[in-house]
Design a protein around this motif. Structure first.
Motif, mmCIF file in Angstrom:
data_model
loop_
_atom_site.group_PDB
_atom_site.id
_atom_site.type_symbol
_atom_site.label_atom_id
_atom_site.label_comp_id
_atom_site.label_asym_id
_atom_site.label_seq_id
_atom_site.Cartn_x
_atom_site.Cartn_y
_atom_site.Cartn_z
ATOM 1 N N PRO A 1 0.841 -1.204 0.000
ATOM 2 C CA PRO A 1 0.000 0.000 0.000
ATOM 3 C C PRO A 1 0.874 1.252 0.000
ATOM 4 N N ILE A 2 0.417 2.258 -0.730
ATOM 5 C CA ILE A 2 1.255 3.435 -0.915
ATOM 6 C C ILE A 2 1.584 4.132 0.397
ATOM 7 N N TYR A 3 0.607 4.123 1.327
ATOM 8 C CA TYR A 3 0.906 4.874 2.554
ATOM 9 C C TYR A 3 2.040 4.210 3.332
ATOM 10 N N LEU A 4 2.129 2.874 3.260
ATOM 11 C CA LEU A 4 3.240 2.195 3.919
ATOM 12 C C LEU A 4 4.561 2.569 3.249
ATOM 13 N N THR B 1 -0.432 17.813 1.417
ATOM 14 C CA THR B 1 -0.838 18.325 0.110
ATOM 15 C C THR B 1 0.355 18.381 -0.842
ATOM 16 N N ALA C 1 0.869 14.894 -1.906
ATOM 17 C CA ALA C 1 -0.168 14.458 -2.842
ATOM 18 C C ALA C 1 0.099 14.993 -4.237
ATOM 19 N N ILE D 1 -0.791 11.406 -5.640
ATOM 20 C CA ILE D 1 -1.542 10.446 -4.846
ATOM 21 C C ILE D 1 -2.623 11.187 -4.084
ATOM 22 N N ASN D 2 -3.603 10.440 -3.671
ATOM 23 C CA ASN D 2 -4.694 11.046 -2.910
ATOM 24 C C ASN D 2 -4.169 11.597 -1.586
ATOM 25 N N PRO D 3 -4.531 12.834 -1.223
ATOM 26 C CA PRO D 3 -4.038 13.416 0.019
ATOM 27 C C PRO D 3 -4.379 12.553 1.242
ATOM 28 N N ALA D 4 -5.514 11.866 1.174
ATOM 29 C CA ALA D 4 -5.895 11.022 2.305
ATOM 30 C C ALA D 4 -4.878 9.902 2.506
ATOM 31 N N THR D 5 -4.315 9.422 1.400
ATOM 32 C CA THR D 5 -3.315 8.361 1.479
ATOM 33 C C THR D 5 -2.065 8.887 2.162
ATOM 34 N N LYS E 1 -2.577 9.329 5.811
ATOM 35 C CA LYS E 1 -2.558 8.057 6.532
ATOM 36 C C LYS E 1 -1.123 7.698 6.926
#
Lengths: 292, 135, 245
Positions: free
Chosen positions: B7-10, B35, B38, B43-47, B50
């Protein structure tokens, strides 16, 4: 300002053809949601209902808590951009933007201008004189500059060439970050957009195949590689969405949550475990035999 | 960037840890905002958020309200400590098991380790070798 | 109706969608109308010069443009509603606001066309007066002379207004119900134009019942209201199609 979308048993038909079949889903406000599905899976029809282009045959649809049909307050905040445009094709781009500007309360002239420059569009050219790629680019400009609380982009980016698509992704993210809103991107090519997404809805034959957090979805699929027997033993009782054999080695794509202990156990058996790509998973999930 | 299959956040969290370990990010230094992350990496800012949330939970980063994210004062030490803990479980124990299966005597392994450690010290004499990122 | 009144206060000072749309539609149509009137003027001038050189001028030339004055706005109305509906909804406005705006814009354009035609006819009458020709309205069995400006203008308003409402109705019927229904319902959607011609004894050459003026006007106004209601109803339920091309 962001609108949420909720549907319950939403059904849309064309004559006797059911395009959207009792769809129940929720798009959380302020997220970028990927509406994925193969051609003809009902994506466009579903989006058309959200933007009140089309009236549902059954079920409920709420946008920001209200039925969008002929709802002036909600419609002002919903923009649906389709590849076909929905513009005055015999008028100039600047005329078309003027129309959008006066009907969209959050419209940004500045953003529209920047994007017109970035996509190298001449405001004085007639829409009908544009190439497919430029029409798509213009569509995304209308979609983004409207800054609508619910922005629906129906495969608009597909007509653009790769550099323009990346310009579009960058513009989308940059503006989303500074002006958060709900954005739904529909596509059947998800390779490029998957990282932009926070949530994912997969449609197949008019039904919701799954709706999930994009990261969770990506972790849901696991690719297991190893000796035939070990792989078979491991995948027994699990949902196998793909299987490939190469001599004594088998690679199986398993769909479903795996506990860390299970993964450790699989590694103990000499199996290689890797996550699958969203695109792979999507192809598997919506393949011919899926969803039947 | 971030094309591994995790997963990208990892991957983002790992990258920041690596930068702290290598000294590219020093303590009390501001890290890129979600931001910036992102938009820079599409990538999505939420990612991205996280990943930062995970690092804040671990005490590696801390948030200054209205300013942004900063590297915690003892982040590098904490990361090194955790790496050291994991080192025996993740590197030494499998090594011992493998040596046992192959019938290599422990003394031979130790000799080889000494040799390798000397080489590592020559390459980077300034400090004890930092463990390589094992992902 | 109720939804509009609920929403109105929230909109603040921004001009409502109906007025914005009327402005938008009228602005586009005015340009076209200016062209159309110029063409009529040029055509009539040429025709008059030719006629005067061939023999004695005995009747109005401009009167013949009345047919154009009916069918040109009719065609424009068809094109406007079919091209504009998807754009209007895609811009985030209701069909209800479009239905109202289209009818209002049509009224404005009716006045524009009717006044333009009437003015042209009166200018022609002045020219005829100077030249000593007789300015007869022969194209129809009209019971009035070209100097009865109120009757001339009234006839034009009624004919052009009906033609445009019928155009809107034809357009939306084709758009919403498709080619078959669009064609099958033509007698209903275009018929009113011939009905009004008959009532006004204008351009049909069929003897009409000798109704008095007020009654005729009432019948025509009633008919226009019915047409506008039918158009509005059809528009408010229309699906925006997946456009091709």
């Amino acid at each position: 300002m962001s609108f949420a979308v909720q549907t319950r048993d939403l059904t849309l038909r064309y004559g006797s053809t059911v395009a959207v079949d009792r769809v129940s889903l929720e798009i959380p406000p302020g997220t970028i949601c990927g509406l994925l599905g193969r051609n003809g899976s009902g994506k466009t029809t579903l989006l058309s209902a959200m933007a009140a282009f089309r009236r549902p045959n059954a079920g409920t649809l709420l946008v920001d808590g209200e039925d969008p049909w002929e709802n002036a307050r909600v419609l002002e905040g919903v923009v649906l951009v389709r590849e076909s445009g929905d513009v005055l094709s015999d008028r100039s781009l600047e005329d078309n933007l003027a129309l959008v500007a006066q009907s969209r309360p959050h419209y940004s002239h500045e953003l529209a201008g920047t994007l017109m420059d970035r996509f190298e569009l001449d405001p004085r050219s007639k829409h009908s004189a544009l190439s497919r790629g430029r029409r798509s680019a213009f569509g995304t400009i209308v979609g983004l500059a409207s800054r609508a609380p619910l922005t629906l982009l129906d495969e608009v980016h597909l007509g653009m060439d790769a550099p323009s698509r990346y310009e579009f992704y960058d513009a989308l993210l940059a503006d989303y970050v500074s002006h958060p809103r709900t954005i739904v991107l529909s596509s059947h090519l998800i390779e490029e957009v998957q990282r932009l997404l926070e949530t994912v809805v997969v449609l197949h034959h008019g039904k919701v195949l799954l709706t999930e957090d994009a990261e969770t979805l990506r972790r849901r699929g696991v690719c297991v590689t190893g000796p035939d027997q070990a792989v078979e033993a491991f995948v027994a009782g699990r949902t196998v969405v793909g299987r490939q054999s190469l001599g004594p080695t088998t690679q199986a794509t398993v769909y479903g949550d795996l506990e860390p202990e299970e993964i450790a156990a699989a590694r103990g058996l000499g199996l290689e475990i890797g996550p699958v790509d969203l695109q792979d998973l999507f192809v598997h999930l919506t393949g011919k035999e899926a969803g039947r | 960037m971030f094309d591994g299959r995790d997963p990208i956040y990892l991957q983002i969290a790992d990258q920041i840890r690596r930068e702290i370990l290598s000294g590219a990010l020093s303590e009390e230094e501001q890290v890129m905002s979600t931001t910036q992350y992102a938009t820079t990496f599409r990538i999505n800012p939420a990612t991205a958020a996280k990943a930062f949330a995970e690092l804040v939970d671990e005490g590696i980063l801390y948030k200054r309200r209205g300013v942004g994210m900063f590297v915690a004062p003892d982040a590098r030490e904490a990361l090194l400590g955790r790496r050291r803990e994991r080192f025996f479980a993740e590197a030494v124990e499998p090594l011992a098991l493998e040596a046992h299966i192959l019938g290599i005597p422990v003394e031979q392994v130790v000799d080889r380790l000494r040799q390798a450690a000397r080489t590592a010290a020559e390459v980077d004499p300034a400090r004890p070798a930092t463990p390589q990122e094992d992902r | 109706m109720t939804a509009d009144t609920q929403v109105a206060p929230v909109r603040g000072n921004r001009r409502g969608p109906v007025l914005r749309t009327v402005r938008w539609l009228v602005r586009g149509q005015l340009v076209i109308a200016a062209w159309a009137v110029s063409v009529v003027l040029a055509g009539a001038t040429v025709a008059l010069i030719v006629w005067a050189n061939l023999g004695e001028v005995t009747a109005s030339v401009v009167q013949f443009s009345r047919q154009g004055g009916i069918w040109f706005p009719f065609a424009m109305a068809i094109g406007t509603i079919t091209a504009y509906l998807p754009v209007h909804v895609a811009a985030g406005m209701t069909r209800r606001s479009l239905a109202r705006a289209a009818v209002l814009a049509m009224l404005v354009m009716t006045v524009v066309y009717a006044v333009a035609l009437t003015v042209l006819l009166q200018v022609e009458r002045l020219v005829y007066g100077i030249a000593g020709w007789s300015h007869e309205l022969t194209e129809s069995d009209t019971s009035y002379a070209s100097s009865d400006i109120d009757l001339v203008l009234g006839t034009h308003l009624a004919l052009i207004g009906t033609a445009q409402l019928c155009g809107l109705l034809v357009g939306i019927t084709y758009y919403r119900f498709g080619g078959w229904w669009g064609t099958l319902t033509l007698p209903l959607t275009v018929g009113p134009i011939f009905g009004v011609m008959w009532i006004l004894q204008a351009g049909l050459g069929i003897a009409a019942p000798g109704l008095d003026l007020a009654l005729r006007a009432a019948v025509i106004v009633g008919l226009l209201v019915v047409l506008a209601a039918a158009f509005s109803l059809a528009t408010r339920g229309a699906t925006v199609h997946t456009a091709t091309g």
